[in-house]
Design an enzyme around this catalytic site. Structure first.
Site, PDB file in Angstrom:
ATOM      1  CG  ASP A 123      85.052 -30.610 -83.580  1.00 36.79           C
ATOM      2  OD1 ASP A 123      84.407 -29.981 -84.168  1.00 36.79           O
ATOM      3  OD2 ASP A 123      84.820 -30.646 -82.340  1.00 36.79           O
ATOM      4  CB  ILE A 124      88.365 -29.016 -79.198  1.00 31.94           C
ATOM      5  CG1 ILE A 124      89.138 -29.424 -78.050  1.00 31.94           C
ATOM      6  CG2 ILE A 124      86.959 -28.664 -79.058  1.00 31.94           C
ATOM      7  CD1 ILE A 124      89.572 -27.906 -77.619  1.00 31.94           C
ATOM      8  CG  ASN A 152      76.501 -26.674 -88.587  1.00 29.82           C
ATOM      9  OD1 ASN A 152      75.663 -27.203 -89.050  1.00 29.82           O
ATOM     10  ND2 ASN A 152      77.264 -27.117 -87.600  1.00 29.82           N
ATOM     11  CD  GLN A 175      79.186 -20.241 -89.427  1.00 32.58           C
ATOM     12  OE1 GLN A 175      78.511 -19.585 -90.155  1.00 32.58           O
ATOM     13  NE2 GLN A 175      80.475 -19.853 -89.958  1.00 32.58           N
ATOM     14  CG  HIS A 223      83.898 -24.894 -89.519  1.00 33.26           C
ATOM     15  ND1 HIS A 223      83.647 -23.323 -89.021  1.00 33.26           N
ATOM     16  CD2 HIS A 223      83.148 -25.561 -88.786  1.00 33.26           C
ATOM     17  CE1 HIS A 223      82.599 -23.670 -88.155  1.00 33.26           C
ATOM     18  NE2 HIS A 223      82.589 -24.747 -88.051  1.00 33.26           N
ATOM     19  CG  HIS A 233      81.639 -29.842 -88.816  1.00 29.95           C
ATOM     20  ND1 HIS A 233      81.974 -30.111 -87.575  1.00 29.95           N
ATOM     21  CD2 HIS A 233      80.911 -28.679 -89.035  1.00 29.95           C
ATOM     22  CE1 HIS A 233      81.889 -28.860 -86.765  1.00 29.95           C
ATOM     23  NE2 HIS A 233      80.944 -28.158 -87.872  1.00 29.95           N
TER      24      HIS A 233
HETATM   25  P1  5GP Z   1      80.144 -25.201 -85.807  1.00 28.63           P
HETATM   26  O1  5GP Z   1      79.027 -25.137 -84.729  1.00 28.63           O
HETATM   27  O2  5GP Z   1      80.687 -23.679 -85.867  1.00 28.63           O
HETATM   28  O3  5GP Z   1      79.909 -25.659 -87.036  1.00 28.63           O
HETATM   29  O4  5GP Z   1      81.173 -25.727 -85.156  1.00 28.63           O
HETATM   30  C1  5GP Z   1      82.230 -25.594 -84.431  1.00 28.63           C
HETATM   31  C2  5GP Z   1      83.025 -26.677 -84.077  1.00 28.63           C
HETATM   32  O5  5GP Z   1      84.568 -26.144 -83.695  1.00 28.63           O
HETATM   33  C3  5GP Z   1      82.495 -27.507 -82.786  1.00 28.63           C
HETATM   34  O6  5GP Z   1      82.369 -28.853 -83.348  1.00 28.63           O
HETATM   35  C4  5GP Z   1      83.453 -27.502 -81.845  1.00 28.63           C
HETATM   36  O7  5GP Z   1      83.809 -28.604 -81.174  1.00 28.63           O
HETATM   37  C5  5GP Z   1      84.917 -27.004 -82.537  1.00 28.63           C
HETATM   38  N1  5GP Z   1      85.763 -26.211 -81.902  1.00 28.63           N
HETATM   39  C6  5GP Z   1      85.664 -25.210 -81.157  1.00 28.63           C
HETATM   40  N2  5GP Z   1      86.619 -24.556 -80.590  1.00 28.63           N
HETATM   41  C7  5GP Z   1      87.681 -25.585 -81.167  1.00 28.63           C
HETATM   42  C8  5GP Z   1      89.102 -25.342 -80.671  1.00 28.63           C
HETATM   43  O8  5GP Z   1      89.471 -24.560 -80.156  1.00 28.63           O
HETATM   44  N3  5GP Z   1      90.034 -26.554 -81.355  1.00 28.63           N
HETATM   45  C9  5GP Z   1      89.216 -27.181 -82.074  1.00 28.63           C
HETATM   46  N4  5GP Z   1      89.931 -28.347 -82.537  1.00 28.63           N
HETATM   47  N5  5GP Z   1      87.878 -27.594 -82.170  1.00 28.63           N
HETATM   48  C10 5GP Z   1      87.192 -26.333 -81.768  1.00 28.63           C
END
Ligand code: 5GP
Ligand code: ZN
Length: 117
Positions: free
Chosen positions: A31-32, A87, A94, A100, A102
């Site tokens: 994760d970034i 999520n 989400q 995805h 985590h």
């Molecule tokens: P969500 O909130 O959709 O469950 O999580 C999305 C996740 O994707 C977040 O934890 C965010 O930090 C990660 N993320 C968003 N954009 C990027 C990206 O360009 N590269 C990486 N490696 N992670 C990302």
């Protein structure tokens, strides 16, 4: 649009990511913006918007992702357990609409899953 999906762009190599694992169907990358010392995500390479949209056709790849989580968590520095979070949709907050998983962990025990209150 799959063309605009940030995780599809990572799959296609159009956006860089620190990869953890890759095969024909699955990609794992850090994760970034990690929220725990170990924080990576497992995704199907094929675009599936969320768990709410998943169908029986997706059961195989989603099952493979779950089975990979433990092996990769051990390799990535969380040998004594980890947390998986998926999520989903607006209620689940989400942000990226490509399903995805985590995988969160590290050397120390995590906080509560969701703070009560
Ligand atoms: P969500 O909130 O959709 O469950 O999580 C999305 C996740 O994707 C977040 O934890 C965010 O930090 C990660 N993320 C968003 N954009 C990027 C990206 O360009 N590269 C990486 N490696 N992670 C990302
Ligand atoms: Zn996608």
């Amino acid at each position: 649009m799959v063309q605009d999906c940030i995780f599809c762009k990572i799959v296609r190599g159009e956006i860089p990511a620190r990869k953890v694992y890759e095969d024909d169907d699955v990609l794992a990358f850090h994760d970034i913006n990690p929220i725990t010392p170990m924080h990576f995500m497992l995704i199907p390479k094929r675009h599936i918007a969320s768990l709410a949209e998943a169908t029986a056709d997706d059961a195989g790849v989603l099952g493979r992702i779950m089975v990979l989580a433990g092996k990769l968590a051990r390799e990535q520095g969380s040998p004594y357990g980890f947390r998986t979070i998926v999520n989903t949709g607006r209620i689940g907050r989400q942000d990226v609409m490509h399903v995805h998983v985590h995988v969160l962990g590290g050397p120390n025990q995590l906080g509560p899953m969701i703070p009560r209150g």
